[in-house]
Design a protein around this motif. Structure first.
Motif, mmCIF file in Angstrom:
data_model
loop_
_atom_site.group_PDB
_atom_site.id
_atom_site.type_symbol
_atom_site.label_atom_id
_atom_site.label_comp_id
_atom_site.label_asym_id
_atom_site.label_seq_id
_atom_site.Cartn_x
_atom_site.Cartn_y
_atom_site.Cartn_z
ATOM 1 N N LEU A 146 0.835 -1.200 0.000
ATOM 2 C CA LEU A 146 0.000 0.000 0.000
ATOM 3 C C LEU A 146 0.871 1.251 0.000
ATOM 4 O O LEU A 146 0.612 2.183 -0.739
ATOM 5 C CB LEU A 146 -0.926 0.018 1.216
ATOM 6 C CG LEU A 146 -1.948 -1.118 1.302
ATOM 7 C CD1 LEU A 146 -2.790 -0.984 2.562
ATOM 8 C CD2 LEU A 146 -2.826 -1.154 0.070
ATOM 9 N N GLY A 147 1.894 1.271 0.829
ATOM 10 C CA GLY A 147 2.780 2.426 0.874
ATOM 11 C C GLY A 147 3.480 2.540 2.215
ATOM 12 O O GLY A 147 3.268 1.740 3.118
ATOM 13 N N SER A 148 4.317 3.555 2.313
ATOM 14 C CA SER A 148 5.029 3.869 3.556
ATOM 15 C C SER A 148 4.580 5.236 4.039
ATOM 16 O O SER A 148 4.368 6.144 3.231
ATOM 17 C CB SER A 148 6.536 3.901 3.325
ATOM 18 O OG SER A 148 7.026 2.621 3.079
ATOM 19 N N MET A 149 4.474 5.368 5.348
ATOM 20 C CA MET A 149 4.045 6.646 5.908
ATOM 21 C C MET A 149 5.146 7.688 5.872
ATOM 22 O O MET A 149 4.867 8.880 5.880
ATOM 23 C CB MET A 149 3.552 6.465 7.333
ATOM 24 C CG MET A 149 2.252 5.706 7.384
ATOM 25 S SD MET A 149 1.430 5.811 8.955
ATOM 26 C CE MET A 149 0.819 7.471 8.912
ATOM 27 N N SER A 150 6.399 7.239 5.861
ATOM 28 C CA SER A 150 7.481 8.220 5.885
ATOM 29 C C SER A 150 8.796 7.579 5.480
ATOM 30 O O SER A 150 8.921 6.365 5.412
ATOM 31 C CB SER A 150 7.625 8.820 7.294
ATOM 32 O OG SER A 150 8.021 7.817 8.214
ATOM 33 N N THR A 151 9.740 8.452 5.234
ATOM 34 C CA THR A 151 11.134 8.071 5.084
ATOM 35 C C THR A 151 11.813 8.612 6.332
ATOM 36 O O THR A 151 11.486 9.710 6.772
ATOM 37 C CB THR A 151 11.739 8.720 3.826
ATOM 38 O OG1 THR A 151 11.043 8.213 2.692
ATOM 39 C CG2 THR A 151 13.205 8.419 3.689
ATOM 40 N N ASP A 156 -3.675 14.615 3.623
ATOM 41 C CA ASP A 156 -4.759 15.329 4.303
ATOM 42 C C ASP A 156 -4.204 16.251 5.391
ATOM 43 O O ASP A 156 -3.497 15.809 6.296
ATOM 44 C CB ASP A 156 -5.729 14.308 4.922
ATOM 45 C CG ASP A 156 -6.888 14.965 5.604
ATOM 46 O OD1 ASP A 156 -7.831 15.375 4.904
ATOM 47 O OD2 ASP A 156 -6.846 15.087 6.859
ATOM 48 N N SER A 157 -4.528 17.533 5.314
ATOM 49 C CA SER A 157 -3.975 18.512 6.252
ATOM 50 C C SER A 157 -4.394 18.242 7.699
ATOM 51 O O SER A 157 -3.598 18.422 8.622
ATOM 52 C CB SER A 157 -4.341 19.927 5.840
ATOM 53 O OG SER A 157 -5.749 20.070 5.775
ATOM 54 N N ALA A 158 -5.632 17.808 7.925
ATOM 55 C CA ALA A 158 -6.074 17.508 9.296
ATOM 56 C C ALA A 158 -5.322 16.298 9.862
ATOM 57 O O ALA A 158 -4.893 16.318 11.017
ATOM 58 C CB ALA A 158 -7.572 17.257 9.315
ATOM 59 N N PHE A 159 -5.132 15.285 9.050
ATOM 60 C CA PHE A 159 -4.366 14.119 9.476
ATOM 61 C C PHE A 159 -2.931 14.519 9.814
ATOM 62 O O PHE A 159 -2.380 14.132 10.852
ATOM 63 C CB PHE A 159 -4.369 13.030 8.388
ATOM 64 C CG PHE A 159 -3.452 11.886 8.687
ATOM 65 C CD1 PHE A 159 -3.828 10.871 9.557
ATOM 66 C CD2 PHE A 159 -2.191 11.813 8.087
ATOM 67 C CE1 PHE A 159 -2.968 9.809 9.844
ATOM 68 C CE2 PHE A 159 -1.331 10.769 8.370
ATOM 69 C CZ PHE A 159 -1.713 9.757 9.245
ATOM 70 N N LEU A 160 -2.314 15.296 8.934
ATOM 71 C CA LEU A 160 -0.926 15.710 9.146
ATOM 72 C C LEU A 160 -0.783 16.571 10.387
ATOM 73 O O LEU A 160 0.189 16.449 11.126
ATOM 74 C CB LEU A 160 -0.397 16.428 7.907
ATOM 75 C CG LEU A 160 -0.286 15.572 6.656
ATOM 76 C CD1 LEU A 160 0.089 16.415 5.445
ATOM 77 C CD2 LEU A 160 0.693 14.429 6.844
ATOM 78 N N ALA A 161 -1.760 17.427 10.664
ATOM 79 C CA ALA A 161 -1.733 18.254 11.870
ATOM 80 C C ALA A 161 -1.815 17.388 13.121
ATOM 81 O O ALA A 161 -1.117 17.651 14.109
ATOM 82 C CB ALA A 161 -2.876 19.277 11.840
ATOM 83 N N ASP A 162 -2.654 16.361 13.097
ATOM 84 C CA ASP A 162 -2.755 15.451 14.246
ATOM 85 C C ASP A 162 -1.496 14.624 14.434
ATOM 86 O O ASP A 162 -1.172 14.231 15.551
ATOM 87 C CB ASP A 162 -3.947 14.500 14.072
ATOM 88 C CG ASP A 162 -5.280 15.172 14.375
ATOM 89 O OD1 ASP A 162 -5.281 16.258 14.979
ATOM 90 O OD2 ASP A 162 -6.314 14.592 13.999
ATOM 91 N N ALA A 163 -0.795 14.351 13.349
ATOM 92 C CA ALA A 163 0.381 13.481 13.411
ATOM 93 C C ALA A 163 1.583 14.160 14.039
ATOM 94 O O ALA A 163 2.517 13.511 14.463
ATOM 95 C CB ALA A 163 0.740 12.985 12.012
#
Length: 186
Positions: free
Chosen positions: A8-13, A178-185
């Motif tokens: 599916l993918g990776s959340m980050s490097t 998603d900006s809301a997701f990124l803000a929560d992260a």
């Protein structure tokens, strides 16, 4: 059979880091090649990365094994038992070490990855690949560190219908933008 899973993918490097107390006496990047630095290790990358850097990059890290966790290594740094920690994921460290960094208890002293981390670069943290001589050892180090590109991986089990797999991939990609997701992260 891992080959049957659906990527599916990776959340980050990620980059891993070395952080040292003042007792390490690492005042310039080249000091890691000329001075013994006592590194606390727990398991996983905090044990492997210093050993790999000593072998391939010719650092003078001396590992002290047996700490149960990175948090225990941080406490050992506070007590003066060890000079630092290496192989600590920056994505974890920036949250876990917030108070240590704010209090100047230690300094982030090395960015360990194949590409410099933007946050660490802004902070002026030396990048390992700028310090290691070209050759087979550097190529081996680059190969080992290439796994950091697949940080926080997600996969679906075998047998997922192609339309559902595409929906999952699309949703995963949209979530990471998603900006809301990124803000929560953060």
């Amino acid at each position: 059979d891992m080959m049957k899973f659906n990527w599916l993918g990776s959340m980050s490097t990620t980059s891993t880091i070395c952080a040292f107390t003042k007792a390490a006496q690492v005042e310039k990047p080249s000091d890691i090649f000329t001075k013994d630095v006592i590194i606390g290790t727990s398991s996983g990358s905090t044990a492997m990365i210093p050993a790999i850097l000593t072998s391939l990059a010719k650092t003078r890290f001396r590992g002290v094994k047996g700490y149960d966790s990175t948090n225990n290594v941080l406490l050992a740094m506070e007590r003066g038992e060890v000079h630092g920690v290496c192989g600590w994921g920056w994505d974890s460290a920036k949250v876990q070490a917030r108070s240590y960094l704010e209090n100047n208890a230690f300094k982030i002293s090395l960015d360990i990855a194949n590409e410099p981390n933007a946050d660490l670069k802004k902070m002026g943290v030396p990048f390992i690949m700028d310090l290691v001589k070209e050759g087979e050892d550097k190529s081996a180090l680059q190969l080992i560190l290439s796994t950091q590109v697949y940080n926080r991986p997600f996969a679906a089990p075998p047998g997922v219908p192609s339309d559902r797999l595409e929906a999952l991939r699309s949703a995963f990609e949209k979530t990471l933008k998603d900006s809301a997701f990124l803000a929560d992260a953060v």
